[in-house]
Write a protein that holds these residues in place. Sequence first.
Motif, PDB file in Angstrom:
ATOM      1  N   PRO A  82      -4.181  -3.718  -1.899  1.00 52.42           N
ATOM      2  CA  PRO A  82      -3.841  -2.300  -2.081  1.00 52.42           C
ATOM      3  C   PRO A  82      -4.313  -1.672  -3.389  1.00 52.42           C
ATOM      4  CG  PRO A  82      -2.004  -3.454  -1.102  1.00 52.42           C
ATOM      5  CD  PRO A  82      -3.005  -4.506  -1.478  1.00 52.42           C
ATOM      6  N   SER A 114      -5.421  -1.822   4.477  1.00 54.00           N
ATOM      7  CA  SER A 114      -5.354  -1.875   3.011  1.00 54.00           C
ATOM      8  C   SER A 114      -4.325  -2.884   2.494  1.00 54.00           C
ATOM      9  CB  SER A 114      -5.055  -0.489   2.423  1.00 54.00           C
ATOM     10  OG  SER A 114      -6.008   0.453   2.852  1.00 54.00           O
ATOM     11  N   ALA A 121       0.836  -1.213   0.000  1.00 50.99           N
ATOM     12  CA  ALA A 121       0.000   0.000   0.000  1.00 50.99           C
ATOM     13  C   ALA A 121       0.866   1.256   0.000  1.00 50.99           C
ATOM     14  CB  ALA A 121      -0.924  -0.007   1.220  1.00 50.99           C
TER      15      ALA A 121
END
Length: 331
Positions: A86, A138, A66
């Motif tokens: 991500p 994420s 991410a």
Amino acid sequence: MRIRSLGWVFTLLTLAAQSAIAAPDLSKTTLSVASTGWKVEQAVLKLAKLDDTPYRVTYQAFQGGALGLEAMAANKVDFAVTSEIPPVFASLAANKGNFKIIAIKNSSTLHQELIVPPNSPIKSVAELKGKRVGYIKSTTAHYFLYQMLKNAGLKWDDIQRVEITTADGVTALFSGGIDAFASYGNSIKAAELRGATQLASAENILSGNFPIAASEISLQDPGKRAAFADYIGRLNAAYHYAETHPEDWAKVSADPTGRPYDVALSDIKAEYVQGPSRYLVVSPEALKSQQDVADTLYATGLLEKPANVATFYDSTLDVPINQALAKYLPR
């Protein structure tokens, strides 16, 4: 005869021009690579003696995919390998993340785990209700933690969620700041070497697909497009060399990943058996897997709106990528 001769000259000039377009001068090209955890791509290419690229490569290490994509959104890196999670979040940014997925790395799903500290009274995921659980937002950890809770009959709001980094998560786990930690890679290995134990594994939750993202701005540069394909071909061959020479790869990778040599060697052998690394152009199956992830994130409220993953995939490099794969690792 003169007209015919001129026709051949025109044809030869056209072919020469096409060749020049297809093979730009890569000596003027630089690829900036976002590495996850440590500069693993640089190390594996050097080990396999495939780091003699006709273009320059620079490396930056990030704690997760991410963060690599965040750097790509800011046009700070050209190339990044992430998990399937991500890109879904990154695609919803204002500039749609400034990335396209151009290929897939498929590899082991080991060391993606939910862990607890030594002597923890918690023995099952179901016992996490009301507990403090750390995870990296994420990322695969975000996704598989949700799936583990669901499989145990718990909801996302049944735990006290703690967004944390990989390094801080290990510290918090051993200091009592969190009761469990969902993470991956080096952080899991480091924690288990200190006595942490696995509560649940994501081995059978994750697909093993790791999308390869290229900067959308960089994809407009002919030199970088050619370098992307060549670099992916080299990485595919380099990982094959490393995983089929586990002793050599363990010597290189043990220290940067915080593992003793024997642990690194055991991990490499297990990972190769479970899922040897290979680089592929994007398939319909890979797209479906990515869409399933996006749909799950939306259905569980982790996304504000649905994501159509096809919008951030790019197949225009399929031919040169396949050519590079065959060039460096003939089958």
